[in-house]
Write a protein that holds these residues in place. Structure first.
Motif, mmCIF file in Angstrom:
data_model
loop_
_atom_site.group_PDB
_atom_site.id
_atom_site.type_symbol
_atom_site.label_atom_id
_atom_site.label_comp_id
_atom_site.label_asym_id
_atom_site.label_seq_id
_atom_site.Cartn_x
_atom_site.Cartn_y
_atom_site.Cartn_z
ATOM 1 N N ILE A 101 0.866 -1.176 0.000
ATOM 2 C CA ILE A 101 0.000 0.000 0.000
ATOM 3 C C ILE A 101 0.903 1.226 0.000
ATOM 4 N N ALA A 102 0.804 2.005 -1.057
ATOM 5 C CA ALA A 102 1.608 3.226 -1.186
ATOM 6 C C ALA A 102 0.670 4.403 -1.411
ATOM 7 N N PRO A 103 0.003 4.869 -0.342
ATOM 8 C CA PRO A 103 -0.935 5.967 -0.498
ATOM 9 C C PRO A 103 -0.231 7.266 -0.849
ATOM 10 N N PRO A 104 -0.987 8.226 -1.357
ATOM 11 C CA PRO A 104 -0.379 9.485 -1.812
ATOM 12 C C PRO A 104 0.452 10.199 -0.756
ATOM 13 N N TRP A 105 0.082 10.052 0.523
ATOM 14 C CA TRP A 105 0.850 10.768 1.538
ATOM 15 C C TRP A 105 2.266 10.233 1.662
ATOM 16 N N PHE A 106 2.521 8.985 1.318
ATOM 17 C CA PHE A 106 3.899 8.492 1.329
ATOM 18 C C PHE A 106 4.748 9.251 0.322
ATOM 19 N N HIS A 107 4.196 9.476 -0.851
ATOM 20 C CA HIS A 107 4.932 10.199 -1.876
ATOM 21 C C HIS A 107 5.151 11.652 -1.459
ATOM 22 N N GLU A 108 4.155 12.251 -0.825
ATOM 23 C CA GLU A 108 4.308 13.624 -0.338
ATOM 24 C C GLU A 108 5.330 13.693 0.788
ATOM 25 N N LEU A 109 5.333 12.706 1.670
ATOM 26 C CA LEU A 109 6.333 12.668 2.737
ATOM 27 C C LEU A 109 7.739 12.558 2.148
ATOM 28 N N GLU A 110 7.862 11.721 1.130
ATOM 29 C CA GLU A 110 9.164 11.548 0.472
ATOM 30 C C GLU A 110 9.607 12.860 -0.191
ATOM 31 N N GLN A 111 8.664 13.562 -0.823
ATOM 32 C CA GLN A 111 8.982 14.842 -1.466
ATOM 33 C C GLN A 111 9.376 15.903 -0.442
ATOM 34 N N SER A 112 8.891 15.749 0.799
ATOM 35 C CA SER A 112 9.231 16.721 1.844
ATOM 36 C C SER A 112 10.594 16.431 2.469
ATOM 37 N N GLY A 113 11.254 15.372 2.006
ATOM 38 C CA GLY A 113 12.582 15.046 2.515
ATOM 39 C C GLY A 113 12.627 13.824 3.409
ATOM 40 N N ALA A 114 11.473 13.237 3.694
ATOM 41 C CA ALA A 114 11.451 12.044 4.535
ATOM 42 C C ALA A 114 12.005 10.855 3.772
ATOM 43 N N SER A 115 12.556 9.922 4.500
ATOM 44 C CA SER A 115 13.072 8.699 3.907
ATOM 45 C C SER A 115 12.082 7.577 4.226
#
Length: 132
Positions: free
Chosen positions: A19-33
């Motif tokens: 499950i890769a919901p949109p917030w994972f991608h947004e978290l990654e774009q914010s610099g999260a690993s």
């Protein structure tokens, strides 16, 4: 290899994509690993192909309702999928609260979409080699 060798007629394997919901991608774009620990079924299908097996794949879409009793639980569980020390907690909270809604019972809910695959092939009941 063992499935193919010992099956009488048909080999079937069921797999879920992560499950890769949109917030994972947004978290990654914010610099999260983000810890992406799942593999897509295409890796399995590619291994079968390298073994000389041409598998049929059926994909089924699913939706999972995610529910957390409190904001603290939401942040702990969803940020638990991030590598410690590699994200901004305030940015993560802002992103998550944008995607999760609080219901009348005070729970935080969101829907996550994922897919399941059914991988099937005709068993040949013989040893097959791996060319690789």
């Amino acid at each position: 290899w063992k499935m193919n060798r010992y099956a009488d007629v048909l080999c079937v394997a069921g797999m879920n994509t992560g499950i890769a919901p949109p917030w994972f991608h947004e978290l990654e774009q914010s610099g999260a690993s983000v810890s992406w620990e799942w593999k897509d079924c295409i890796y399995f299908v590619n291994i079968l192909y390298q073994m000389g097996i041409d598998a049929d794949v059926k994909i089924f879409p699913f939706t999972k309702q995610l529910r957390y009793a409190s904001k603290e639980e939401l942040l702990a569980r969803e940020c638990g999928k991030l590598k410690a020390g590699h994200y901004d907690p305030k940015a993560a909270e802002e992103i998550l609260l944008k995607h999760f809604q609080q219901n009348d019972q005070g729970e935080f809910t969101a829907q996550a979409h994922y897919r399941s695959a059914l991988v099937m092939w005709q068993a040949c009941g013989e040893e097959i080699g791996y060319e690789g």
